[in-house]
Design a protein around this motif. Sequence first.
Motif, PDB file in Angstrom:
ATOM      1  N   THR A  62       0.832  -1.436  -0.021  1.00  0.00           N
ATOM      2  CA  THR A  62      -0.103   0.007  -0.089  1.00  0.00           C
ATOM      3  C   THR A  62       0.772   1.263   0.027  1.00  0.00           C
ATOM      4  O   THR A  62       0.391   2.418   0.514  1.00  0.00           O
ATOM      5  CB  THR A  62      -0.967   0.092   1.347  1.00  0.00           C
ATOM      6  N   PHE A  63       2.069   1.225  -0.672  1.00  0.00           N
ATOM      7  CA  PHE A  63       2.861   2.348  -0.626  1.00  0.00           C
ATOM      8  C   PHE A  63       2.368   3.180  -1.739  1.00  0.00           C
ATOM      9  O   PHE A  63       1.977   2.893  -2.810  1.00  0.00           O
ATOM     10  CB  PHE A  63       4.470   2.061  -1.040  1.00  0.00           C
ATOM     11  N   GLY A  64       2.270   4.495  -1.336  1.00  0.00           N
ATOM     12  CA  GLY A  64       1.605   5.327  -2.327  1.00  0.00           C
ATOM     13  C   GLY A  64       0.076   5.471  -2.102  1.00  0.00           C
ATOM     14  O   GLY A  64      -0.457   6.526  -2.966  1.00  0.00           O
ATOM     15  N   MET A  65      -0.489   4.706  -1.401  1.00  0.00           N
ATOM     16  CA  MET A  65      -1.800   4.719  -1.412  1.00  0.00           C
ATOM     17  C   MET A  65      -2.582   5.800  -0.548  1.00  0.00           C
ATOM     18  O   MET A  65      -1.690   6.171   0.579  1.00  0.00           O
ATOM     19  CB  MET A  65      -2.641   3.278  -1.096  1.00  0.00           C
ATOM     20  N   ARG A  66      -3.656   6.304  -0.780  1.00  0.00           N
ATOM     21  CA  ARG A  66      -4.297   7.294   0.270  1.00  0.00           C
ATOM     22  C   ARG A  66      -5.270   7.032   1.326  1.00  0.00           C
ATOM     23  O   ARG A  66      -5.616   7.547   2.008  1.00  0.00           O
ATOM     24  CB  ARG A  66      -4.833   8.448  -0.546  1.00  0.00           C
ATOM     25  N   ILE A  67      -5.745   5.572   1.045  1.00  0.00           N
ATOM     26  CA  ILE A  67      -6.745   5.090   1.777  1.00  0.00           C
ATOM     27  C   ILE A  67      -6.472   3.604   2.339  1.00  0.00           C
ATOM     28  O   ILE A  67      -5.705   3.044   1.805  1.00  0.00           O
ATOM     29  CB  ILE A  67      -8.144   5.203   1.153  1.00  0.00           C
ATOM     30  N   PRO A  68      -6.869   3.402   3.576  1.00  0.00           N
ATOM     31  CA  PRO A  68      -6.631   2.031   3.851  1.00  0.00           C
ATOM     32  C   PRO A  68      -7.532   0.978   3.128  1.00  0.00           C
ATOM     33  O   PRO A  68      -8.797   1.763   2.732  1.00  0.00           O
ATOM     34  CB  PRO A  68      -7.085   2.107   5.468  1.00  0.00           C
ATOM     35  N   ILE A  69      -7.158  -0.126   2.762  1.00  0.00           N
ATOM     36  CA  ILE A  69      -8.020  -1.216   1.748  1.00  0.00           C
ATOM     37  C   ILE A  69      -8.092  -2.422   2.780  1.00  0.00           C
ATOM     38  O   ILE A  69      -7.450  -2.737   3.393  1.00  0.00           O
ATOM     39  CB  ILE A  69      -7.328  -1.186   0.646  1.00  0.00           C
ATOM     40  N   ASP A  70      -9.032  -3.214   2.359  1.00  0.00           N
ATOM     41  CA  ASP A  70      -9.098  -4.507   2.645  1.00  0.00           C
ATOM     42  C   ASP A  70      -8.602  -5.365   1.569  1.00  0.00           C
ATOM     43  O   ASP A  70      -8.754  -5.075   0.066  1.00  0.00           O
ATOM     44  CB  ASP A  70     -10.836  -4.881   2.905  1.00  0.00           C
ATOM     45  N   VAL A  71      -7.849  -6.493   1.869  1.00  0.00           N
ATOM     46  CA  VAL A  71      -7.141  -7.437   0.850  1.00  0.00           C
ATOM     47  C   VAL A  71      -7.759  -8.522   1.014  1.00  0.00           C
ATOM     48  O   VAL A  71      -7.760  -9.268   2.225  1.00  0.00           O
ATOM     49  CB  VAL A  71      -5.809  -7.167   1.180  1.00  0.00           C
ATOM     50  N   ALA A  72      -8.086  -9.228  -0.022  1.00  0.00           N
ATOM     51  CA  ALA A  72      -8.466 -10.939   0.064  1.00  0.00           C
ATOM     52  C   ALA A  72      -7.724 -11.617  -0.830  1.00  0.00           C
ATOM     53  O   ALA A  72      -7.441 -11.072  -1.967  1.00  0.00           O
ATOM     54  CB  ALA A  72      -9.987 -10.950  -0.350  1.00  0.00           C
ATOM     55  N   TYR A  73      -6.957 -12.535  -0.416  1.00  0.00           N
ATOM     56  CA  TYR A  73      -6.231 -13.562  -1.130  1.00  0.00           C
ATOM     57  C   TYR A  73      -6.992 -14.607  -1.642  1.00  0.00           C
ATOM     58  O   TYR A  73      -7.645 -15.184  -0.843  1.00  0.00           O
ATOM     59  CB  TYR A  73      -5.061 -13.961  -0.337  1.00  0.00           C
ATOM     60  N   LEU A  74      -7.095 -14.946  -2.916  1.00  0.00           N
ATOM     61  CA  LEU A  74      -7.876 -16.052  -3.467  1.00  0.00           C
ATOM     62  C   LEU A  74      -7.050 -17.196  -3.983  1.00  0.00           C
ATOM     63  O   LEU A  74      -6.038 -16.751  -4.736  1.00  0.00           O
ATOM     64  CB  LEU A  74      -8.812 -15.541  -4.629  1.00  0.00           C
ATOM     65  N   ASP A  75      -7.404 -18.446  -3.952  1.00  0.00           N
ATOM     66  CA  ASP A  75      -6.654 -19.481  -4.675  1.00  0.00           C
ATOM     67  C   ASP A  75      -7.187 -19.483  -5.898  1.00  0.00           C
ATOM     68  O   ASP A  75      -7.903 -18.871  -6.509  1.00  0.00           O
ATOM     69  CB  ASP A  75      -6.759 -20.586  -3.731  1.00  0.00           C
ATOM     70  N   ARG A  76      -6.839 -20.645  -6.604  1.00  0.00           N
ATOM     71  CA  ARG A  76      -7.133 -20.947  -8.220  1.00  0.00           C
ATOM     72  C   ARG A  76      -8.406 -21.034  -8.364  1.00  0.00           C
ATOM     73  O   ARG A  76      -9.061 -20.900  -9.489  1.00  0.00           O
ATOM     74  CB  ARG A  76      -6.184 -21.746  -8.682  1.00  0.00           C
ATOM     75  N   ARG A  77      -9.313 -21.518  -7.346  1.00  0.00           N
ATOM     76  CA  ARG A  77     -10.737 -21.877  -7.311  1.00  0.00           C
ATOM     77  C   ARG A  77     -11.432 -20.776  -6.841  1.00  0.00           C
ATOM     78  O   ARG A  77     -12.570 -20.813  -6.833  1.00  0.00           O
ATOM     79  CB  ARG A  77     -10.969 -23.258  -6.609  1.00  0.00           C
ATOM     80  N   LEU A  78     -10.957 -19.498  -6.782  1.00  0.00           N
ATOM     81  CA  LEU A  78     -11.416 -18.489  -6.166  1.00  0.00           C
ATOM     82  C   LEU A  78     -12.248 -18.689  -4.762  1.00  0.00           C
ATOM     83  O   LEU A  78     -13.158 -17.914  -4.366  1.00  0.00           O
ATOM     84  CB  LEU A  78     -12.637 -17.880  -7.054  1.00  0.00           C
ATOM     85  N   THR A  79     -11.636 -19.247  -3.991  1.00  0.00           N
ATOM     86  CA  THR A  79     -11.931 -19.627  -2.426  1.00  0.00           C
ATOM     87  C   THR A  79     -10.889 -18.643  -1.679  1.00  0.00           C
ATOM     88  O   THR A  79      -9.706 -18.576  -1.822  1.00  0.00           O
ATOM     89  CB  THR A  79     -11.441 -20.958  -2.081  1.00  0.00           C
ATOM     90  N   VAL A  80     -11.504 -17.696  -0.727  1.00  0.00           N
ATOM     91  CA  VAL A  80     -10.749 -17.182   0.213  1.00  0.00           C
ATOM     92  C   VAL A  80      -9.976 -17.616   1.132  1.00  0.00           C
ATOM     93  O   VAL A  80     -10.238 -18.356   1.995  1.00  0.00           O
ATOM     94  CB  VAL A  80     -11.511 -15.803   0.670  1.00  0.00           C
TER      95      VAL A  80
END
Length: 132
Positions: A62-80
Amino acid sequence: MGRRWRDGRGRLIVRAGSGGGQAAVPVPLEIAASYRARTKGLLGRDTVDGALLLSPASGVHTFGMRIPIDVAYLDRRLTVIAVRTMRPGRLGLPRPRARHVLEAEAGAMAGWGLRPGARVEVETETGVGPGC
């Protein structure tokens, strides 16, 4: 699962709850699949309309970002795999099983019911994408 997305727009479908009677939560989605689009990400933005999908990706910063964010990591089957909130100026550790990363404004993912173990779908302008 060899399909790759292209830069563009679509909808993220989040299945809230578990079992057969799941309520679908549609979320506006921007897809960043090219190197250039993934590199830019949410840099320089003050708000996010829905979510941004980075694919392929296994980690973010988040270097250079202006706002806090939510981040979700997904596997190849789109499972969180994991969901984290990151303040500006942070480096997120890469997740070895992650193939895609979703970013949204801080707090948005909890409102969508997005948590580890949940599965999502991506609808693009040309149809549903199974991932890569």
